[in-house]
Design a protein around this motif. Structure first.
Motif, PDB file in Angstrom:
ATOM      1  N   ARG A 118      44.676 -14.834  -5.974  1.00 29.17           N
ATOM      2  CA  ARG A 118      46.022 -14.710  -6.527  1.00 29.17           C
ATOM      3  C   ARG A 118      46.200 -15.655  -7.718  1.00 29.17           C
ATOM      4  NH1 ARG A 118      50.358 -12.560  -3.877  1.00 29.17           N
ATOM      5  NH2 ARG A 118      49.223 -12.761  -1.913  1.00 29.17           N
TER       6      ARG A 118
ATOM      7  N   GLY B  93      47.727 -10.483 -10.104  1.00 31.12           N
ATOM      8  CA  GLY B  93      49.128 -10.810  -9.885  1.00 31.12           C
ATOM      9  C   GLY B  93      49.618 -10.202  -8.586  1.00 31.12           C
ATOM     10  N   ASN B  94      50.798 -10.592  -8.160  1.00 34.89           N
ATOM     11  CA  ASN B  94      51.328 -10.159  -6.862  1.00 34.89           C
ATOM     12  C   ASN B  94      51.532  -8.656  -6.774  1.00 34.89           C
ATOM     13  OD1 ASN B  94      51.455 -12.780  -5.883  1.00 34.89           O
ATOM     14  ND2 ASN B  94      53.513 -13.119  -6.670  1.00 34.89           N
ATOM     15  N   THR B  95      52.067  -8.054  -7.825  1.00 38.89           N
ATOM     16  CA  THR B  95      52.382  -6.625  -7.783  1.00 38.89           C
ATOM     17  C   THR B  95      51.130  -5.784  -7.593  1.00 38.89           C
ATOM     18  OG1 THR B  95      54.309  -6.959  -9.201  1.00 38.89           O
ATOM     19  CG2 THR B  95      53.461  -4.715  -9.020  1.00 38.89           C
TER      20      THR B  95
ATOM     21  N   LEU C  39      48.327  -6.692  -6.283  1.00 42.93           N
ATOM     22  CA  LEU C  39      47.800  -6.909  -4.934  1.00 42.93           C
ATOM     23  C   LEU C  39      48.498  -6.008  -3.926  1.00 42.93           C
ATOM     24  CD1 LEU C  39      47.338 -10.782  -4.639  1.00 42.93           C
ATOM     25  CD2 LEU C  39      45.559  -9.043  -4.433  1.00 42.93           C
ATOM     26  N   LYS C  40      49.807  -5.919  -4.040  1.00 45.05           N
ATOM     27  CA  LYS C  40      50.577  -5.101  -3.101  1.00 45.05           C
ATOM     28  C   LYS C  40      50.290  -3.617  -3.261  1.00 45.05           C
ATOM     29  CE  LYS C  40      54.482  -8.328  -2.870  1.00 45.05           C
ATOM     30  NZ  LYS C  40      55.919  -8.538  -3.248  1.00 45.05           N
TER      31      LYS C  40
END
Length: 369
Positions: free
Chosen positions: A62, A36-38, A40-41
């Motif tokens: 993603r 998920g995006n979180t 990854l960041k």
């Protein structure tokens, strides 16, 4: 005959994701990380560094945001084309279920690392599939549980509070649903009669939540890892996951599945809807006022809904609840609603939902909320 199943390995602790590369190298040397995006960041650089130090490869992909059969096929095609020999699901429940299902389709090991403690999906050998509109449309059952479940407690502490609260709601149902199957001599999710182990883990899950749920929520509000938070992460993830699979489910989950068909309920997470379904289950069984009040207190202490209004349902309620009942109550073998006392009817479930809503509102009025 009884059957007990669980992941071969479960690892939980602060900053555990920093060890991901070393922990997975026994399963392969070329991993697809579905994320998920979180995640990854927050962790991409640390994870890539750990894989390099372990001498193995990883490629990030993603997640599109919904676990549909189309998304599962997309991920499975990436696995085949990239010759990946393992997949890691990193994120929320839908990411994890997609990774599990794609792994089953391609016959490779699956490692699960939840970044929120919002459901008991990580440890289970089952995935819930949705359609493009966000409605539950099917279930996938696997021959085995994930090869490794790795939970980074600091990631959970950094996540939004409402995700932990949702996990508490999902875990809350574990004991009460297992108790139905145990008392009624019904079978669990894996097709076995319920063992003392499954029932005992489910009960421990509820006892942990009663003791530590509020303290765990307070810890996440401060983004710190405490023993209470560690205990609740374990309850939400492992005790609930193993507890529901080996203990069975009942209409708390059938009601949640059906509520996904009501647009007003879409903004809430799985565990929010399950919590209300748990109250309805206790009403259906005519359990004691003391037990019901314990559950209502736990829910309101941590912010779980106990009324239909709190789930966004305020208009044309009776008609919509009849729709929910008709969706939840389907032919035997296709719904968990049958793990309830013999002789239960559609009218009984309809009445239990409306009574749960009334009792929940009366409790909120009593405590001034």
């Amino acid at each position: 005959m009884i059957r007990i199943q669980a992941p071969p390995r479960y690892i939980q602790g602060k900053n555990a994701l920093d060890e991901l590369g070393q922990l997975v190298k026994d399963f392969g040397d070329n991993f697809l990380i579905l994320s998920g995006n979180t995640a990854l960041k927050m962790k991409k650089d640390d994870i890539e560094k750990g894989f390099k130090e372990a001498g193995i490869n990883c490629t990030f992909e993603r997640f599109t945001g919904e676990i549909t059969y189309a998304e599962i096929d997309r991920v499975a095609d990436i696995i085949r084309k990239g010759n990946f020999n393992g997949i890691i699901g990193l994120g929320g429940g839908k990411v994890l279920d997609t990774a599990k299902t794609a792994a089953a389709k391609t016959n490779i090991p699956v490692i699960i690392s939840p970044t929120i403690a919002s459901s008991d999906a990580p440890c289970s050998a089952v995935a819930v599939i949705y359609d493009e509109k966000g409605n539950v449309c099917g279930f996938e059952f696997f021959k085995s549980n994930p090869d490794l479940v790795l939970v980074d407690s600091q990631m959970i502490a950094n996540a939004p509070v409402h995700t932990l609260v949702a996990g508490i709601g999902d875990a809350l149902a574990t004991y009460f649903e297992a108790r139905v199957g145990y008392e009624e001599h019904k079978k669990n999710v894996v097709g076995s009669y319920i063992s003392q182990t499954g029932y005992g883990l489910a009960k421990l899950c509820y006892e942990t939540l009663k003791r530590d749920a509020l303290k765990a929520v307070q810890a996440v509000e401060l983004n710190v890892v405490t023993q209470a938070l560690e205990n609740v992460i374990e309850a939400n993830t492992y005790l609930s996951g193993i507890g529901f699979e080996n203990g069975g489910v009942s209409c708390a989950h059938s009601i949640q599945d059906a509520l996904t068909a009501i647009p007003e309920c879409h903004e809430f997470l799985h565990g929010h809807r399950v919590a209300f379904g748990t109250v309805a289950l206790l009403v259906l069984q005519d359990k004691s006022e003391e037990e019901l009040e314990d559950v209502l207190k736990l829910c309101t202490d941590v912010g779980l809904p106990v009324t239909l209004k709190q789930l966004g349902l305020t208009e044309d309620v009776e008609r919509k609840i009849k729709e929910v009942v008709n969706i939840a109550y389907v032919p035997e073998g296709e719904s968990s609603v049958y793990n309830i006392p013999e002789g239960t009817t559609l009218d009984d479930i309809y009445a239990a939902i409306l009574m749960a809503d009334k009792i929940g509102q009366e409790y909120l009025d009593k405590i001034g909320k």
